[in-house]
Design a protein around this motif. Structure first.
Motif, PDB file in Angstrom:
ATOM      1  N   PRO A 135       0.815  -1.231   0.000  1.00  0.00           N
ATOM      2  CA  PRO A 135       0.000   0.000   0.000  1.00  0.00           C
ATOM      3  C   PRO A 135       0.844   1.276   0.000  1.00  0.00           C
ATOM      4  CG  PRO A 135       0.048  -0.994   2.184  1.00  0.00           C
ATOM      5  CD  PRO A 135       0.799  -1.934   1.283  1.00  0.00           C
ATOM      6  N   ARG A 174      -2.586   1.109 -10.078  1.00  0.00           N
ATOM      7  CA  ARG A 174      -3.939   0.751  -9.607  1.00  0.00           C
ATOM      8  C   ARG A 174      -3.812   0.127  -8.222  1.00  0.00           C
ATOM      9  NH1 ARG A 174      -8.251   1.514 -12.207  1.00  0.00           N
ATOM     10  NH2 ARG A 174      -7.986   2.292 -14.306  1.00  0.00           N
ATOM     11  N   ASN A 175      -4.734   0.428  -7.373  1.00  0.00           N
ATOM     12  CA  ASN A 175      -4.769  -0.195  -6.044  1.00  0.00           C
ATOM     13  C   ASN A 175      -5.266  -1.635  -6.160  1.00  0.00           C
ATOM     14  OD1 ASN A 175      -3.934   2.168  -4.710  1.00  0.00           O
ATOM     15  ND2 ASN A 175      -6.023   2.987  -4.877  1.00  0.00           N
ATOM     16  N   ALA A 176      -5.123  -2.382  -5.062  1.00  0.00           N
ATOM     17  CA  ALA A 176      -5.542  -3.791  -5.063  1.00  0.00           C
ATOM     18  C   ALA A 176      -7.028  -3.932  -5.428  1.00  0.00           C
ATOM     19  CB  ALA A 176      -5.263  -4.408  -3.694  1.00  0.00           C
ATOM     20  N   ASP A 177      -7.859  -2.944  -5.040  1.00  0.00           N
ATOM     21  CA  ASP A 177      -9.302  -3.048  -5.340  1.00  0.00           C
ATOM     22  C   ASP A 177      -9.644  -2.519  -6.739  1.00  0.00           C
ATOM     23  OD1 ASP A 177      -8.960  -0.358  -5.117  1.00  0.00           O
ATOM     24  OD2 ASP A 177     -10.351  -0.082  -3.426  1.00  0.00           O
ATOM     25  N   GLY A 178      -8.626  -2.195  -7.531  1.00  0.00           N
ATOM     26  CA  GLY A 178      -8.877  -1.770  -8.906  1.00  0.00           C
ATOM     27  C   GLY A 178      -9.052  -0.265  -9.059  1.00  0.00           C
ATOM     28  N   THR A 179      -9.120   0.482  -7.964  1.00  0.00           N
ATOM     29  CA  THR A 179      -9.252   1.942  -8.071  1.00  0.00           C
ATOM     30  C   THR A 179      -7.897   2.552  -8.448  1.00  0.00           C
ATOM     31  OG1 THR A 179      -8.809   2.120  -5.712  1.00  0.00           O
ATOM     32  CG2 THR A 179     -11.136   2.080  -6.396  1.00  0.00           C
TER      33      THR A 179
END
Ligand code: GLC
Ligand code: CA
Length: 574
Positions: A135, A174-179
Motif C-alpha cells: 500500500p 492501480r490499487n488492489a481493489d482496482g481503483t
C-alpha cells in the motif's frame, strides 16, 4: 617523407594484467551482446557468440571489453531495464558462462567491464513488484518515487517532468481493489521505475552488486545515466534555468558522496577496478568534479562526440576537455560512437555533422563514402589524443547507421514512445556482419533458423570481418594497424599534447618526443612537416601531400620538444 605504412601490423603482446595504470590509456571495445555474435542460432547475440569471437578482439588489439547490460531483463530498453543483477538473461546465457567468458578474455589479456544501471530497475524487478503489491506509504514503496497525483481525484501527474523517451515521466498505478492509485516516477520508459537514492537499502544493494561482479573478476563498471540518480525530494517543476547543482534531477551534489562509497568498494579489490561514468553534462567543470581522485576514474567525453567535422570546433573541444581533466588528474576519454548515437560514418557524411538527439532524423542526404573517409580520419585523431579510447562494435568495420529498418521490426522505446517521430537507436544496433555474402553474414551459425533480430542491409557483404581482413585498405585493417602502432609508440596514450602551428581547418599536434599527428579537414591537399617519416595515414597520400579529410601519423627525425623551428603544415588548406 618516407611513404608507406609499417609492414608489421601484428599486435604486440598484451600489457601485463598487473599494470595498475592500465585504464589511463586503455582501448576499450564496446560489445552490445544482442548484436555481436549469435552462438545458438536464434538470431539474438549471446555469450557463446562472444566467446567464439574473443580472438578477433585480441587480434584487433583491445585492452578491455565493456558489455552492455547482460542481466535478466524483459528487454523493454535493450537490457537497461534490469530485473536481476545477479543473473544473466537466458537469451544471452548463464552466470557460469559469463564467468568463463571473463576468464577466457583475461587469458587473452583483455579485461571485462560490466554495465550498472543505478537510476532505475525493471518494473519486473522483485523490489518494484513488491512495491506495487504494497500500500501507499509502505516501506516497499519507499525505495522508489511513489506519489499521490494532483487535483481532486489525484488524476494529474505529481509534476511536469518529461521522460527521456518522450511523454510524461509518471505512470499511475492501480490499487488492489482496482481503483486508481499513486503515480511512480520514471525518467525513461514506464518499464524503468526510478529508484530513490536517499534510501539506505538502495545504496547498500548497489554496493553489493558491485562486489558481486568484482568478485567475479571484472575490471570495472560503466555507470549508466550516472548524473541522474539523485532527485530533489520536493520534486519541483523543472525551471527554465537552474544554478549548478540546483537542477531537480540532474547533477545534484549528493551524487558525489554515492560515488565516493563506490570508489571505496572498487579500491578494496586488488588491481585497479575502474568506475566509468555515463555523464552528459554541458558544464565541463561540473563534469570534472565526478573525476576527482576519490570518485570515478573516467567518464565518456560526449562533448567531443557531438561536434561537427570542423577543425576549430574539434580543437575547442579537445582543449576544453584536457583543461577540465588536468586539475583532477584524470585521463580524458575519446568516443566516436556507442549504442545510443548515430554511427559516425553517417554523421560525418551529412552536411550538418553535429550530433543531437533532438534533431535526429532519417532521410537526411548522406554521402557514405565521404562519411567513411572522415570516420577513418577521426579514428586516427582519437587514438592519437591523450587518454583512453572507446570503440563501439562495428565502428572498426565502418558500418553506417541503418536508416530503413521496417517499422514493425524496430524495438527501441525512443522510437516506439515518440510515435515514430524519433527514429530511435535501432539503426546503430544492427547485428554485425562477420562473413559471407548474404544475411545473416555469419552473425548466426550456418543453417540457423532464427533471423537476426534486426535485418542487415544486403550490401553488408562488403563490410564483413572476413572481407575486410583480406583488404589492406579496409577500415578493419586501418584499426588494427592503428592500435598496434598506438600500443608500441611511447608518445601515445596517457600524457601531454602540444599543438603545432597550422593553417585553418588543419589540426597538428605533437606527442612524446617524436610523434606528430596532422588532420586535414580542409578541402585541399596540404604539405606535411619536413623531416618526418609516415607511420600511418587514413587515406593514401597523393604526391606526398595529405589529401582532404585525412589524418597522418608521423615520426619526426628530431625530438619535437627541443625543435623550436618545427612547424605543422602552415600552407595550403582553405
Ligand atoms: C543510457 C543508456 C541507454 C539507456 C538509458 C536508460 O543512456 O546508454 O541505452 O536507454 O541510459 O537506461
Ligand atoms: Ca542466440
Amino acid at each position: 617523407m618516407t611513404d608507406g605504412v609499417l609492414a608489421d601490423t601484428a599486435p604486440a603482446p598484451t600489457a601485463a594484467t598487473t599494470d595498475e595504470r592500465w585504464w589511463r590509456d586503455a582501448v576499450i571495445y564496446q560489445v552490445y551482446v544482442r548484436s555481436f555474435a549469435d552462438g545458438n542460432g536464434d538470431g539474438i547475440g549471446d555469450l557463446a557468440g562472444v566467446r567464439s569471437r574473443l580472438h578477433y578482439l585480441a587480434d584487433l588489439g583491445v585492452d578491455a571489453i565493456w558489455f552492455n547490460p547482460w542481466y535478466l531483463s524483459p528487454l523493454a530498453d535493450g537490457g537497461y531495464d534490469v530485473a536481476d543483477y545477479r543473473a544473466i538473461d537466458p537469451a544471452f546465457g548463464s552466470l557460469e558462462e559469463a564467468e568463463r567468458l571473463i576468464a577466457e578474455a583475461r587469458d587473452l589479456g583483455i579485461r571485462t567491464i560490466v554495465d550498472i544501471v543505478p537510476n532505475h530497475v525493471s518494473d519486473q524487478h522483485a523490489w518494484f513488484q513488491a512495491a506495487l503489491a504494497s500500500p501507499p506509504g509502505s516501506p516497499e514503496r519507499a525505495r522508489f518515487w511513489f506519489h499521490p497525483g494532483r487535483g481532486d481525484d489525484g488524476d494529474e501527474m505529481p509534476n511536469n517532468w518529461v521522460s527521456n523517451f518522450s511523454g510524461p515521466a509518471w505512470t499511475r498505478t492501480r490499487n488492489a481493489d482496482g481503483t486508481p492509485g499513486e503515480w511512480y516516477l520514471h525518467l525513461f520508459s514506464p518499464e524503468q521505475p526510478d529508484l530513490n537514492w536517499s534510501h539506505p537499502e538502495v545504496r547498500a544493494e548497489h554496493e553489493a552488486v558491485l562486489s558481486f561482479w568484482f568478485d567475479r573478476g571484472v575490471a570495472g563498471v560503466r555507470i549508466d545515466s550516472a548524473a541522474l540518480l539523485v532527485k530533489d525530494p520536493s520534486l519541483p517543476e523543472i525551471p527554465a534555468e537552474s544554478l549548478p547543482g540546483q537542477h531537480p534531477n540532474t547533477d545534484r551534489d549528493e551524487l558525489h558522496d554515492i560515488y565516493r562509497s563506490w570508489r571505496a568498494v572498487a579500491d578494496s579489490y586488488p588491481g585497479t577496478r575502474i568506475l566509468v561514468g555515463e555523464i552528459w553534462l554541458p558544464d565541463a567543470e561540473r563534469f570534472a568534479k565526478y573525476l576527482r581522485p576519490d570518485e570515478l576514474h573516467t567518464a565518456f567525453n560526449f562533448d567531443f562526440l557531438v561536434r561537427p567535422w570542423d577543425a576549430a570546433s574539434l580543437k575547442t573541444s579537445i582543449d576544453a576537455t584536457l583543461a577540465a581533466h588536468a586539475p583532477v588528474g584524470a585521463p580524458a576519454t575519446w568516443v566516436l560512437s556507442n549504442h545510443d548515437v548515430t554511427r559516425p560514418v553517417t554523421r560525418y557524411g551529412q552536411e550538418d555533422s553535429a550530433f543531437a538527439f533532438a534533431t535526429k532524423r532519417e532521410g537526411t542526404p548522406t554521402d557514405l563514402d565521404l562519411g567513411r573517409r572522415r570516420a577513418r580520419a577521426a579514428a586516427l585523431l582519437c587514438a592519437a589524443l591523450p587518454g583512453s579510447v572507446y570503440i563501439y562494435q562495428g565502428e572498426e568495420l565502418g558500418l553506417e547507421e541503418v536508416q530503413d529498418l521496417p517499422p514493425d521490426r524496430r524495438q527501441d522505446p525512443m522510437y516506439l514512445r515518440s510515435g515514430g517521430t524519433d527514429p530511435g537507436r535501432d539503426g546503430c544496433r544492427v547485428p554485425l556482419p562477420w562473413a559471407g555474402t548474404g544475411s545473416p553474414f555469419g552473425f548466426s551459425p550456418a543453417g540457423s533458423t532464427g533471423e537476426p533480430w534486426l535485418p542487415q542491409p544486403s550490401h553488408w557483404g562488403e563490410l564483413t570481418v572476413e572481407a575486410e581482413q583480406q583488404d589492406p585498405d579496409s577500415m578493419l585493417s586501418l584499426y588494427r594497424t592503428m592500435l598496434a602502432i598506438r600500443r608500441g609508440e611511447p608518445g601515445l596514450g596517457d600524457g601531454e599534447l602540444r599543438w603545432l602551428p597550422s593553417a585553418d581547418q588543419v589540426l597538428a599536434f605533437a606527442r612524446g618526443l617524436r610523434f606528430i599527428c596532422v588532420v586535414n579537414l580542409s578541402g585541399a591537399p596540404i604539405a606535411l612537416p619536413a623531416d618526418c617519416s609516415l607511420l600511418l595515414a587514413s587515406t593514401e597520400l597523393a604526391g606526398g601531400l595529405l589529401p582532404p579529410d585525412t589524418t597522418a601519423w608521423l615520426l619526426s627525425e628530431r625530438p619535437t620538444t627541443h625543435d623550436r623551428t618545427l612547424r605543422g603544415p602552415t600552407e595550403g588548406g582553405e
